[in-house]
Scaffold this motif. Structure first.
Motif, PDB file in Angstrom:
ATOM      1  N   GLU A   1     -75.640   2.733  47.998  1.00 33.74           N
ATOM      2  CA  GLU A   1     -76.213   1.903  49.065  1.00 33.74           C
ATOM      3  C   GLU A   1     -77.507   1.299  48.534  1.00 33.74           C
ATOM      4  OE1 GLU A   1     -78.578   2.975  53.495  1.00 33.74           O
ATOM      5  OE2 GLU A   1     -76.679   3.958  52.762  1.00 33.74           O
ATOM      6  N   VAL A   2     -77.466   0.048  49.095  1.00 33.26           N
ATOM      7  CA  VAL A   2     -78.551  -0.794  48.195  1.00 33.26           C
ATOM      8  C   VAL A   2     -79.121  -1.743  49.416  1.00 33.26           C
ATOM      9  CG1 VAL A   2     -78.605  -2.978  46.712  1.00 33.26           C
ATOM     10  CG2 VAL A   2     -77.164  -1.001  46.088  1.00 33.26           C
ATOM     11  N   GLU A   3     -80.363  -1.933  49.134  1.00 33.94           N
ATOM     12  CA  GLU A   3     -81.062  -2.727  50.132  1.00 33.94           C
ATOM     13  C   GLU A   3     -81.585  -4.085  49.223  1.00 33.94           C
ATOM     14  OE1 GLU A   3     -84.367  -0.181  51.083  1.00 33.94           O
ATOM     15  OE2 GLU A   3     -83.379   0.937  52.713  1.00 33.94           O
ATOM     16  N   LEU A   4     -81.509  -5.245  49.715  1.00 35.87           N
ATOM     17  CA  LEU A   4     -81.730  -6.608  48.951  1.00 35.87           C
ATOM     18  C   LEU A   4     -82.855  -7.233  49.765  1.00 35.87           C
ATOM     19  CD1 LEU A   4     -79.214  -8.262  47.026  1.00 35.87           C
ATOM     20  CD2 LEU A   4     -81.335  -9.381  47.437  1.00 35.87           C
ATOM     21  N   PRO A   5     -84.014  -7.159  49.250  1.00 35.07           N
ATOM     22  CA  PRO A   5     -85.070  -7.838  49.773  1.00 35.07           C
ATOM     23  C   PRO A   5     -84.960  -9.367  49.493  1.00 35.07           C
ATOM     24  CG  PRO A   5     -86.027  -6.715  47.973  1.00 35.07           C
ATOM     25  CD  PRO A   5     -84.653  -6.231  48.310  1.00 35.07           C
ATOM     26  N   ILE A   6     -85.563 -10.384  50.472  1.00 36.21           N
ATOM     27  CA  ILE A   6     -85.431 -11.703  50.255  1.00 36.21           C
ATOM     28  C   ILE A   6     -86.419 -12.600  50.819  1.00 36.21           C
ATOM     29  CG2 ILE A   6     -83.619 -11.803  52.043  1.00 36.21           C
ATOM     30  CD1 ILE A   6     -82.197 -14.317  50.411  1.00 36.21           C
ATOM     31  N   ILE A   7     -86.903 -13.181  50.001  1.00 38.76           N
ATOM     32  CA  ILE A   7     -87.896 -14.190  50.526  1.00 38.76           C
ATOM     33  C   ILE A   7     -87.313 -15.553  51.102  1.00 38.76           C
ATOM     34  CG2 ILE A   7     -90.286 -15.629  50.003  1.00 38.76           C
ATOM     35  CD1 ILE A   7     -90.530 -13.708  47.762  1.00 38.76           C
ATOM     36  N   VAL A   8     -87.515 -15.922  52.164  1.00 38.71           N
ATOM     37  CA  VAL A   8     -87.027 -17.090  53.023  1.00 38.71           C
ATOM     38  C   VAL A   8     -87.890 -18.238  53.424  1.00 38.71           C
ATOM     39  CG1 VAL A   8     -85.351 -17.879  54.919  1.00 38.71           C
ATOM     40  CG2 VAL A   8     -85.419 -15.335  54.082  1.00 38.71           C
TER      41      VAL A   8
ATOM     42  N   LYS B   1     -88.288 -22.854  52.193  1.00 37.01           N
ATOM     43  CA  LYS B   1     -87.532 -23.905  51.944  1.00 37.01           C
ATOM     44  C   LYS B   1     -85.987 -23.343  51.074  1.00 37.01           C
ATOM     45  CE  LYS B   1     -90.910 -27.461  52.409  1.00 37.01           C
ATOM     46  NZ  LYS B   1     -91.803 -28.519  51.599  1.00 37.01           N
ATOM     47  N   GLU B   2     -86.391 -22.480  50.293  1.00 36.99           N
ATOM     48  CA  GLU B   2     -85.242 -21.791  49.686  1.00 36.99           C
ATOM     49  C   GLU B   2     -85.050 -20.241  49.894  1.00 36.99           C
ATOM     50  OE1 GLU B   2     -84.914 -23.045  45.110  1.00 36.99           O
ATOM     51  OE2 GLU B   2     -86.960 -23.499  45.612  1.00 36.99           O
ATOM     52  N   SER B   3     -84.054 -19.551  49.698  1.00 40.02           N
ATOM     53  CA  SER B   3     -84.054 -18.298  49.961  1.00 40.02           C
ATOM     54  C   SER B   3     -83.983 -17.515  48.716  1.00 40.02           C
ATOM     55  CB  SER B   3     -82.840 -17.966  50.738  1.00 40.02           C
ATOM     56  OG  SER B   3     -82.755 -18.412  52.056  1.00 40.02           O
ATOM     57  N   ILE B   4     -84.998 -16.591  48.093  1.00 38.32           N
ATOM     58  CA  ILE B   4     -85.036 -16.138  46.958  1.00 38.32           C
ATOM     59  C   ILE B   4     -84.893 -14.734  47.069  1.00 38.32           C
ATOM     60  CG2 ILE B   4     -86.668 -16.171  44.848  1.00 38.32           C
ATOM     61  CD1 ILE B   4     -85.943 -18.874  45.736  1.00 38.32           C
ATOM     62  N   PRO B   5     -83.804 -14.272  46.516  1.00 38.64           N
ATOM     63  CA  PRO B   5     -83.503 -12.726  46.625  1.00 38.64           C
ATOM     64  C   PRO B   5     -84.227 -12.211  45.428  1.00 38.64           C
ATOM     65  CG  PRO B   5     -81.542 -13.861  45.683  1.00 38.64           C
ATOM     66  CD  PRO B   5     -82.651 -15.133  45.935  1.00 38.64           C
ATOM     67  N   LEU B   6     -84.649 -11.057  45.735  1.00 41.13           N
ATOM     68  CA  LEU B   6     -85.465 -10.402  44.890  1.00 41.13           C
ATOM     69  C   LEU B   6     -84.540  -9.405  44.170  1.00 41.13           C
ATOM     70  CD1 LEU B   6     -88.636  -9.789  46.610  1.00 41.13           C
ATOM     71  CD2 LEU B   6     -88.278 -11.523  45.064  1.00 41.13           C
ATOM     72  N   PHE B   7     -84.913  -8.252  43.211  1.00 40.59           N
ATOM     73  CA  PHE B   7     -83.959  -7.236  42.837  1.00 40.59           C
ATOM     74  C   PHE B   7     -83.275  -6.413  43.705  1.00 40.59           C
ATOM     75  CE2 PHE B   7     -88.068  -5.119  42.104  1.00 40.59           C
ATOM     76  CZ  PHE B   7     -87.321  -3.739  42.510  1.00 40.59           C
ATOM     77  N   ALA B   8     -82.081  -6.208  43.389  1.00 41.96           N
ATOM     78  CA  ALA B   8     -81.645  -5.075  44.510  1.00 41.96           C
ATOM     79  C   ALA B   8     -81.845  -3.715  44.265  1.00 41.96           C
ATOM     80  CB  ALA B   8     -79.960  -5.270  44.053  1.00 41.96           C
ATOM     81  N   VAL B   9     -82.199  -3.164  45.398  1.00 43.46           N
ATOM     82  CA  VAL B   9     -82.867  -1.719  45.163  1.00 43.46           C
ATOM     83  C   VAL B   9     -81.920  -0.995  45.805  1.00 43.46           C
ATOM     84  CG1 VAL B   9     -84.727  -0.460  46.175  1.00 43.46           C
ATOM     85  CG2 VAL B   9     -85.150  -2.987  46.270  1.00 43.46           C
ATOM     86  N   GLY B  10     -81.534   0.164  44.724  1.00 42.27           N
ATOM     87  CA  GLY B  10     -80.517   1.115  45.209  1.00 42.27           C
ATOM     88  C   GLY B  10     -81.281   2.466  45.590  1.00 42.27           C
TER      89      GLY B  10
ATOM     90  N   LEU C   1     -78.114 -16.250  59.998  1.00 40.38           N
ATOM     91  CA  LEU C   1     -78.755 -15.660  61.048  1.00 40.38           C
ATOM     92  C   LEU C   1     -79.990 -16.171  61.589  1.00 40.38           C
ATOM     93  CD1 LEU C   1     -78.188 -12.039  60.202  1.00 40.38           C
ATOM     94  CD2 LEU C   1     -76.923 -13.298  61.952  1.00 40.38           C
ATOM     95  N   GLY C   2     -80.440 -16.893  60.563  1.00 45.06           N
ATOM     96  CA  GLY C   2     -81.656 -17.649  60.954  1.00 45.06           C
ATOM     97  C   GLY C   2     -82.899 -17.137  60.613  1.00 45.06           C
ATOM     98  N   ILE C   3     -82.965 -16.062  59.572  1.00 42.82           N
ATOM     99  CA  ILE C   3     -84.023 -15.082  59.359  1.00 42.82           C
ATOM    100  C   ILE C   3     -84.993 -16.325  58.513  1.00 42.82           C
ATOM    101  CG2 ILE C   3     -84.664 -13.478  57.847  1.00 42.82           C
ATOM    102  CD1 ILE C   3     -82.032 -12.098  58.276  1.00 42.82           C
ATOM    103  N   GLU C   4     -86.426 -15.933  58.656  1.00 44.19           N
ATOM    104  CA  GLU C   4     -87.497 -16.595  58.088  1.00 44.19           C
ATOM    105  C   GLU C   4     -88.488 -15.868  57.784  1.00 44.19           C
ATOM    106  OE1 GLU C   4     -88.192 -20.664  60.793  1.00 44.19           O
ATOM    107  OE2 GLU C   4     -88.226 -18.743  62.206  1.00 44.19           O
ATOM    108  N   GLY C   5     -89.093 -16.060  56.695  1.00 45.12           N
ATOM    109  CA  GLY C   5     -90.281 -15.479  56.029  1.00 45.12           C
ATOM    110  C   GLY C   5     -89.807 -14.352  54.932  1.00 45.12           C
ATOM    111  N   PHE C   6     -89.647 -13.151  55.615  1.00 47.92           N
ATOM    112  CA  PHE C   6     -89.290 -12.060  54.573  1.00 47.92           C
ATOM    113  C   PHE C   6     -88.238 -11.452  55.289  1.00 47.92           C
ATOM    114  CE2 PHE C   6     -89.371  -7.848  52.273  1.00 47.92           C
ATOM    115  CZ  PHE C   6     -89.539  -8.516  50.857  1.00 47.92           C
ATOM    116  N   GLY C   7     -86.984 -11.109  54.660  1.00 46.83           N
ATOM    117  CA  GLY C   7     -86.019 -10.275  55.104  1.00 46.83           C
ATOM    118  C   GLY C   7     -85.220  -9.210  54.197  1.00 46.83           C
ATOM    119  N   ARG C   8     -84.163  -8.582  54.587  1.00 46.43           N
ATOM    120  CA  ARG C   8     -83.582  -7.513  53.756  1.00 46.43           C
ATOM    121  C   ARG C   8     -82.339  -7.580  54.367  1.00 46.43           C
ATOM    122  NH1 ARG C   8     -85.340  -1.835  54.464  1.00 46.43           N
ATOM    123  NH2 ARG C   8     -83.430  -1.452  55.448  1.00 46.43           N
ATOM    124  N   VAL C   9     -81.298  -7.485  53.423  1.00 46.91           N
ATOM    125  CA  VAL C   9     -80.062  -7.341  53.733  1.00 46.91           C
ATOM    126  C   VAL C   9     -79.453  -6.126  53.142  1.00 46.91           C
ATOM    127  CG1 VAL C   9     -77.744  -8.239  53.753  1.00 46.91           C
ATOM    128  CG2 VAL C   9     -79.480  -9.713  53.887  1.00 46.91           C
TER     129      VAL C   9
END
Length: 319
Positions: free
Chosen positions: A227-234, A236-245, A296-304
C-alpha cells in the motif's frame, strides 16, 4: 522531476509566501480531539480518527506563528461561521486565509461546508472547491471517473440498503473483496470483517452495514501486496513528491493486511520511502497521480493512494 527540481519548486512558493505574511490573517478551522465538542458520531469506529490530536494541531499552529503569521483557531465550523456573519473578525485589517480540515459530524458532504461558505463570502481558502471536495469523498463516483482514464481500472460495485446492488452489478461469487463506506475516510467503518470471500448470502450483512452508517457501500477486489500513498502539490503544474509506503508489523510487503480502523486509530503502522524500494513503479504511479488530480480537479495539496499486487500491477485505492 528530481529532488532538486522539487526543492526549487517549493522555494518559489516560499518566496511568494514570505511577501504575504504581514498581509494575511490565518484562520485554522479544525476538528481537534478534546477541543471540538457536540458532534454526531458513530459507534465502534468514531469520527475521531479524522480529527487532529492536540499535539498535531499545536504543531501546525505554532509553526505558522513561528513563521510570523497571526493565527486564529476555531474548533468547529459553527463558531467560524458565526464569527464571519457577526463581524467578529476584522476583515478590513488583513486578508483572511482559511486553512480548513473541519468535518464535524457524520453527514455526507460535511467537508465541503467551509469551502462553500468561503466561496459565498469571497474568503480565500486553501485546497479544492466544494464540489471537488465532495466528489473526492465519494469513492464510487471518483473511481468511476478515474477508471475511464487510468491504465489499471479497479472494478467498483455500489450497494445500498435501499436499492441493493446498483444496476444489478455485484462481485463474482467466490471473489475476495474489501467493502468500505462510500462517503467516509480515515478507515471509518473499516474492520477486519470487511475483507471476505463474496457469496450472495453476504448481502444481508452488507445491507445491515449500509443501514447502520446510513450510506451506500462500495465493494472492490482485495489486492494483496503493498500500500502506497502519493502526496502531490497541485498548482500551475502538478508536482508529485516521493511515494510513501505503508509498513505494518515492520514489513513493507503488508500482503493481506490493510489500514483498518484499529490499526489507523492506534497508529500501529509506519512509513518508508517507496521510491527507494521500487523507483520504476513509483515513477509510473506519479504520472498516474498527475493525471488523476487533473481529471478530478484537485487543487492545492492532494494525495492519491494505491494498492500494488505482488506482480507490480497497481490500482488506485479508495481511501
Amino acid at each position: 522531476m528530481n529532488i532538486n527540481d522539487i526543492k526549487n519548486y517549493i522555494k518559489n512558493f516560499q518566496n511568494i509566501e514570505e511577501n504575504q505574511r504581514s498581509k494575511l490573517l490565518i484562520v485554522l478551522v479544525a476538528n481537534v480531539d478534546g477541543e471540538t465538542q457536540n458532534y454526531d458520531d458513530y459507534q465502534n469506529t468514531s469520527v475521531l480518527s479524522e480529527y487532529y490530536t492536540l499535539d498535531e494541531y499545536e504543531n501546525l499552529s505554532v509553526s505558522l506563528k513561528k513563521l510570523g503569521y497571526e493565527v486564529i483557531s476555531y474548533f468547529n465550523e459553527t463558531d467560524f461561521i458565526d464569527a464571519i456573519i457577526n463581524n467578529k473578525i476584522n476583515r478590513l485589517r488583513k486578508k483572511i486565509l482559511v486553512i480548513n480540515s473541519a468535518q464535524t459530524g457524520t453527514y455526507i458532504g460535511r467537508k465541503s461546508l467551509i469551502p462553500a461558505f468561503c466561496e459565498h463570502f469571497k474568503i480565500m481558502y486553501t485546497g479544492s472547491n466544494p464540489y471537488v471536495v465532495s466528489l473526492c469523498r465519494d469513492k464510487f463516483h471518483s473511481n468511476a471517473i478515474l477508471n475511464n482514464y487510468l491504465q489499471n481500472p479497479m472494478p467498483t460495485y455500489l450497494y445500498s440498503y435501499a436499492h441493493g446492488w446498483i444496476d444489478n452489478k455485484s462481485p463474482q461469487e467466490g471473489e475476495k473483496i474489501i467493502v468500505k463506506l462510500n462517503g467516509e475516510s480515515a478507515s471509518i467503518g473499516l474492520t477486519k470483517e470487511n475483507v471476505f470471500i463474496y457469496y450472495s448470502d453476504a448481502d444481508i450483512w452488507l445491507k445491515n452495514l449500509s443501514k447502520k452508517y446510513n450510506q451506500p457501500i462500495i465493494a472492490q477486489p482485495f489486492i494483496s501486496g503493498y500500500e502506497v500513498e502519493l502526496p502531490i502539490i497541485v498548482g500551475k503544474e502538478s508536482i508529485p513528491l516521493f511515494a510513501v509506503g505503508i509498513k505494518i508489523n515492520n514489513s513493507e510487503k503488508i500482503a493481506d493486511n490493510f489500514l483498518d480502523y484499529s490499526i489507523r486509530f492506534s497508529h500501529l503502522y509506519d512509513f518508508y520511502n517507496y521510491d527507494n524500494y521500487n523507483i520504476d513503479i513509483a515513477d509510473k504511479m506519479k504520472k498516474d497521480s498527475q493525471k488523476a488530480v487533473k481529471i478530478l480537479g484537485i487543487e492545492g495539496f492532494g494525495r492519491v493512494d494505491y494498492r500494488i499486487d505482488c506482480s507490480g500491477r497497481y490500482y488506485v485505492n479508495a481511501p
